[in-house]
Design an enzyme around this catalytic site. Structure first.
Site, PDB file in Angstrom:
ATOM      1  N   SER A 173       0.642  -1.272   0.137  1.00  0.00           N
ATOM      2  CA  SER A 173      -0.064   0.117  -0.034  1.00  0.00           C
ATOM      3  C   SER A 173       0.712   1.381   0.067  1.00  0.00           C
ATOM      4  O   SER A 173       2.231   1.191   0.557  1.00  0.00           O
ATOM      5  CB  SER A 173      -0.948   0.220   1.314  1.00  0.00           C
ATOM      6  OG  SER A 173      -1.623  -0.900   1.208  1.00  0.00           O
TER       7      SER A 173
HETATM    8  N1  SAH Z   1      -1.255  -4.439   4.107  1.00  0.00           N
HETATM    9  C1  SAH Z   1      -0.638  -4.794   2.921  1.00  0.00           C
HETATM   10  C2  SAH Z   1      -1.473  -4.286   1.430  1.00  0.00           C
HETATM   11  C3  SAH Z   1      -1.359  -5.272   0.398  1.00  0.00           C
HETATM   12  S1  SAH Z   1      -2.494  -5.483  -0.515  1.00  0.00           S
HETATM   13  C4  SAH Z   1       0.773  -3.992   2.826  1.00  0.00           C
HETATM   14  O1  SAH Z   1       0.991  -3.061   3.655  1.00  0.00           O
HETATM   15  O2  SAH Z   1       1.420  -4.279   2.060  1.00  0.00           O
HETATM   16  C5  SAH Z   1      -3.995  -6.447   0.054  1.00  0.00           C
HETATM   17  C6  SAH Z   1      -3.716  -7.726   0.267  1.00  0.00           C
HETATM   18  O3  SAH Z   1      -4.969  -8.576   0.645  1.00  0.00           O
HETATM   19  C7  SAH Z   1      -3.020  -8.856  -0.726  1.00  0.00           C
HETATM   20  O4  SAH Z   1      -1.932  -9.382  -0.309  1.00  0.00           O
HETATM   21  C8  SAH Z   1      -4.162  -9.656  -1.007  1.00  0.00           C
HETATM   22  O5  SAH Z   1      -3.577 -10.961  -1.503  1.00  0.00           O
HETATM   23  C9  SAH Z   1      -4.852  -9.827   0.422  1.00  0.00           C
HETATM   24  N2  SAH Z   1      -5.973 -10.130   0.205  1.00  0.00           N
HETATM   25  C10 SAH Z   1      -7.159 -10.238  -0.739  1.00  0.00           C
HETATM   26  N3  SAH Z   1      -8.048 -10.985  -0.532  1.00  0.00           N
HETATM   27  C11 SAH Z   1      -7.980 -11.353   0.900  1.00  0.00           C
HETATM   28  C12 SAH Z   1      -8.759 -12.044   1.691  1.00  0.00           C
HETATM   29  N4  SAH Z   1     -10.102 -12.579   1.308  1.00  0.00           N
HETATM   30  N5  SAH Z   1      -8.410 -12.501   2.859  1.00  0.00           N
HETATM   31  C13 SAH Z   1      -7.378 -12.116   3.111  1.00  0.00           C
HETATM   32  N6  SAH Z   1      -6.361 -11.335   2.470  1.00  0.00           N
HETATM   33  C14 SAH Z   1      -6.944 -11.088   1.208  1.00  0.00           C
END
Ligand code: SAH
Length: 231
Positions: free
Chosen positions: A82
């Site tokens: 993010s």
């Molecule tokens: N907090 C992270 C943001 C990553 S992007 C950071 O700081 O890097 C969002 C993430 O949510 C991705 O890694 C994706 O694989 C995950 N995601 C998507 N759908 C999901 C679900 N149903 N349950 C858990 N994680 C999920």
């Protein structure tokens, strides 16, 4: 005639990947200034961002120089780390205090997880994609970040650890999963970007009583989608 030592150290990258030195610290200071200029006021959140080495959450050396710019970029499995502004904004509206039990949905790179851990939270985090879960588990352990990581489906939350003071969703959800609101303590808060398509509304949902919640809309953001049936 003196000869060059055969094994003299050579550094090709502008800075080494796994260390945190004064250059990284200087770049973090500038990132914090950028976030202040963009309206982030929460001092604790700014201090945490000033301390967590974001470059350690990026694997590709090609992106190292970008680690402290206020942008999101790819971390593998089609996902992104993010944008710092988004991490700061979500952390600020979550309004955590040290010792709070926090559930994060979407561990991703673990950067947001590390920021929440720095804020003193007891953090539980769920990631849907197994390769990312495994990679980030190792990375956080290596960086000394204490967090309880799970490979699973964020829609279900984490009933066995509920209730939580705070729940933070870091992917764009098509709707507010009922399982998540029901895992909030009374007075607890869920921060979740909701909306299908390109844009989501950042909702802050407070559980006001056993049956009731109140919802605030805190603006438009863009997230990768919250996956529904991918293991
Ligand atoms: N907090 C992270 C943001 C990553 S992007 C950071 O700081 O890097 C969002 C993430 O949510 C991705 O890694 C994706 O694989 C995950 N995601 C998507 N759908 C999901 C679900 N149903 N349950 C858990 N994680 C999920």
């Amino acid at each position: 005639m003196a000869e060059w030592p055969v094994t003299r150290p050579i550094t090709f990258a502008p800075f080494a990947m796994h260390k945190d030195d004064y250059r990284h610290q200087g770049m973090r200071k500038r990132l914090v200034d950028t976030l202040i200029a963009k309206g982030i006021e929460d001092r604790e959140v700014l201090a945490a961002i000033g301390q967590v080495p974001r470059h350690l959450f990026i694997d590709d050396t090609a992106f190292l120089e970008m680690a402290y710019q206020d942008i999101a970029f790819p971390i593998g499995c089609g996902q992104t780390i993010s944008q710092p502004y988004t991490v700061a904004f979500q952390s600020a509206i979550l309004a955590v205090r040290p010792g709070m039990k926090v559930l994060e949905i979407g561990t991703g790179s673990g950067y947001q997880t590390a920021v929440l851990a720095k804020l003193g939270c007891k953090i539980f985090s769920i990631e849907r994609q197994r390769p990312l879960y495994l990679q980030t588990k190792e990375r956080l352990a290596r960086s000394g970040v204490k967090a309880n990581l799970y490979h699973g489906d964020g829609y279900a939350g984490l009933p066995r650890e509920a209730p939580f003071d705070r729940i933070l969703v870091t992917c764009g959800a098509p709707f507010v999963p009922q399982g998540l609101t029901s895992q909030l303590k009374l007075g607890g808060r869920l921060v979740i970007p909701v909306g299908e398509g390109d844009e989501q509304r950042m909702l802050r949902i407070t559980r006001s009583s056993e049956m009731d919640v109140s919802t605030e809309d805190l603006g438009a953001f863009r997230f990768v989608p919250m996956l529904q049936d991918k293991a």
